[in-house]
Design a protein around this motif. Structure first.
Motif, PDB file in Angstrom:
ATOM      1  N   LEU A 144      -5.211  13.425  -1.508  1.00  0.00           N
ATOM      2  CA  LEU A 144      -5.629  14.805  -1.743  1.00  0.00           C
ATOM      3  C   LEU A 144      -6.580  14.836  -2.934  1.00  0.00           C
ATOM      4  O   LEU A 144      -6.153  14.652  -4.071  1.00  0.00           O
ATOM      5  N   GLY A 145      -7.858  15.034  -2.672  1.00  0.00           N
ATOM      6  CA  GLY A 145      -8.829  15.119  -3.752  1.00  0.00           C
ATOM      7  C   GLY A 145      -9.526  13.795  -4.018  1.00  0.00           C
ATOM      8  O   GLY A 145      -8.997  12.714  -3.756  1.00  0.00           O
ATOM      9  N   ALA A 146     -10.731  13.902  -4.567  1.00  0.00           N
ATOM     10  CA  ALA A 146     -11.551  12.712  -4.789  1.00  0.00           C
ATOM     11  C   ALA A 146     -10.969  11.808  -5.869  1.00  0.00           C
ATOM     12  O   ALA A 146     -11.001  10.580  -5.746  1.00  0.00           O
ATOM     13  N   GLU A 147     -10.434  12.384  -6.951  1.00  0.00           N
ATOM     14  CA  GLU A 147      -9.909  11.571  -8.047  1.00  0.00           C
ATOM     15  C   GLU A 147      -8.688  10.773  -7.609  1.00  0.00           C
ATOM     16  O   GLU A 147      -8.553   9.590  -7.930  1.00  0.00           O
ATOM     17  N   GLN A 148      -7.773  11.434  -6.892  1.00  0.00           N
ATOM     18  CA  GLN A 148      -6.603  10.718  -6.399  1.00  0.00           C
ATOM     19  C   GLN A 148      -6.993   9.626  -5.405  1.00  0.00           C
ATOM     20  O   GLN A 148      -6.439   8.527  -5.420  1.00  0.00           O
ATOM     21  N   HIS A 149      -7.965   9.946  -4.557  1.00  0.00           N
ATOM     22  CA  HIS A 149      -8.413   8.971  -3.565  1.00  0.00           C
ATOM     23  C   HIS A 149      -9.043   7.755  -4.238  1.00  0.00           C
ATOM     24  O   HIS A 149      -8.847   6.615  -3.795  1.00  0.00           O
TER      25      HIS A 149
ATOM     26  N   ASP B  32     -13.482  14.457   6.311  1.00  0.00           N
ATOM     27  CA  ASP B  32     -12.514  15.145   5.455  1.00  0.00           C
ATOM     28  C   ASP B  32     -12.160  16.484   6.098  1.00  0.00           C
ATOM     29  O   ASP B  32     -13.043  17.266   6.453  1.00  0.00           O
TER      30      ASP B  32
ATOM     31  N   SER C 119      -8.212  20.839   4.591  1.00  0.00           N
ATOM     32  CA  SER C 119      -7.124  20.910   3.619  1.00  0.00           C
ATOM     33  C   SER C 119      -7.404  20.124   2.345  1.00  0.00           C
ATOM     34  O   SER C 119      -6.555  20.057   1.456  1.00  0.00           O
ATOM     35  N   GLY C 120      -8.569  19.504   2.236  1.00  0.00           N
ATOM     36  CA  GLY C 120      -8.918  18.761   1.036  1.00  0.00           C
ATOM     37  C   GLY C 120      -8.527  17.306   1.053  1.00  0.00           C
ATOM     38  O   GLY C 120      -8.611  16.629   0.023  1.00  0.00           O
TER      39      GLY C 120
ATOM     40  N   VAL D 211      -9.054  13.500   1.491  1.00  0.00           N
ATOM     41  CA  VAL D 211     -10.169  12.563   1.467  1.00  0.00           C
ATOM     42  C   VAL D 211      -9.701  11.258   2.104  1.00  0.00           C
ATOM     43  O   VAL D 211      -8.649  10.728   1.744  1.00  0.00           O
TER      44      VAL D 211
END
Length: 392
Positions: free
Chosen positions: A184-189, A240, A243-244, A246
């Protein structure tokens, strides 16, 4: 003279790194070589073959010639092998602690590239058998291409040499293990995918083996010859959703020996999933799936022009091209590529394929096959997540 050598070295190193990135073999995390490793290899050729190298393209040709035929695991060292004399400013306790990290000729490292200062350690200890096999194969192909370019024949095209090679990788194989990473999200991915990449390196090594069955059942000793893994150090972005989430995919190509009709690699995927579970920064939404993809249905991303013009100019200038012929040739190529022409023989340059613009969708052609799928999830479904986290 020293400045000329430095300029020649830098140009060759930039060319090697760009070529390695295009081939998908530039990644220390995934078991290939990083910037330091490539720099040491180029420096070794530069030092030992100074009299045979007159310009950057010749150095590049010599680089591929040397290492495509190198007898690995013979070490590459810029200094005298074994020159690990104790430094006078180090006390006995420090020396004792350092000695354990010094490269040992009896080690099982596949591609020892030794650092040039004390202590002499292997800077490429991450390299495994699948990665080494692929790098040597790519360097052999590169030697043949550069040899044709330096002869000045019809194949004299640096643009073609620095092309994106993802499509060639997918076209050369028929079976792949896909590792799909979601978060969920670019940073977490980003954090999650970097963690998984380090274990894809081990997965590629583990995949070279399995329970084989067929007309001629191979023995355990010949098991590694029945499955060959070819990892690719490129991450491809998937669609994507709203729901966000990635998602991206990593691929390891597989080749099978003759007589192997069926192979079950599920057992080889379980250790990978166990290692993935050890991620300390795991958060809700992070997931990983591994599966077999069959058929040549993977579409490589299209390349766009415009990343390494200066490198091409340096390579051409070092060959001392004739001004009129080179300018005419460059103008024709630039006109065909749709870019503006630069006047003057000193500004002759080739248009190289730029940084890959990965398509958002990686199309996968699916067809029924007898080989069972390799599927697994490192974490339970959402309904059981809370209980699973509590157990940890």
């Amino acid at each position: 003279q020293f400045l000329i050598f430095i300029s020649r070295y830098r140009t060759c190193l930039r060319a090697v790194r760009l070529w390695a990135d295009r081939c998908g073999i530039y990644s220390n995390v995934m078991g290939f070589m990083g910037g330091v490793n490539w720099a040491l290899l180029v420096a070794n050729v530069m030092i030992k073959y100074t009299s045979e190298v007159s310009d950057a393209p010749t150095l590049l040709l010599k680089f591929f010639d040397v290492y495509s035929t190198w007898n690995w695991p013979d070490p590459v060292s810029l200094t005298v092998q074994g020159a690990t004399a104790v430094q006078p400013h180090l006390d006995a306790a420090t020396v004792a602690a350092i000695d354990g990290s010094i490269w040992n000729p009896g080690s099982r490292h596949k591609m020892p590239i030794l650092t040039c200062t004390y202590p002499a350690m292997n800077s490429a200890y991450n390299v495994g058998t699948p990665q080494l096999r692929r790098m040597v194969s790519e360097m052999g192909k590169a030697w043949n291409e550069v040899r044709k370019i330096t002869k000045g024949g019809e194949s004299d095209d640096w643009n073609n040499f620095f092309r994106e090679r993802d499509g060639e990788f997918f076209a050369a194989h028929r079976a792949f293990v896909e590792v799909r990473v979601t978060a969920l999200g670019a940073e977490q991915h980003k954090a999650w995918s970097r963690w998984i990449e380090r274990w894809v390196r081990v997965l590629a090594v583990d995949l070279e083996g399995g329970d084989c069955s067929g007309a001629d059942k191979p023995s355990a000793a010949a098991l590694e010859k029945d499955v060959r893994a070819y990892p690719h150090a490129r991450s491809f972005r998937n669609n994507d959703d709203a729901s966000g989430v990635v998602s991206s995919s990593l691929y390891v190509a597989l080749k099978f020996g003759q007589g192997v009709e069926e192979i079950d690699l599920t057992a080889k995927g379980r250790p990978f999933l166990r290692r993935v579970r050890q991620f300390d920064g795991w958060m809700e939404g992070m997931d990983c799936e591994i599966r077999c993809v069959h058929g040549r249905g993977l579409e490589a991303p299209e390349a766009r022009i415009g990343a390494a013009k200066e490198l091409a100019r340096r390579l051409r200038a070092s060959r001392k091209w004739s001004g009129a012929a080179a300018a005419k040739e460059a103008a024709a190529k630039e006109a065909a590529a749709g870019v503006s022409t630069v006047e003057g023989s000193d500004a002759v340059m080739a248009v190289l394929a730029g940084v890959a613009e990965v398509e958002e969708t990686v199309a996968i052609a699916k067809r029924k096959v007898e080989t069972p799928q390799l599927v697994g999830h490192p974490f339970p479904k959402r309904k059981k997540r809370e209980k699973y986290i509590h157990q940890i």
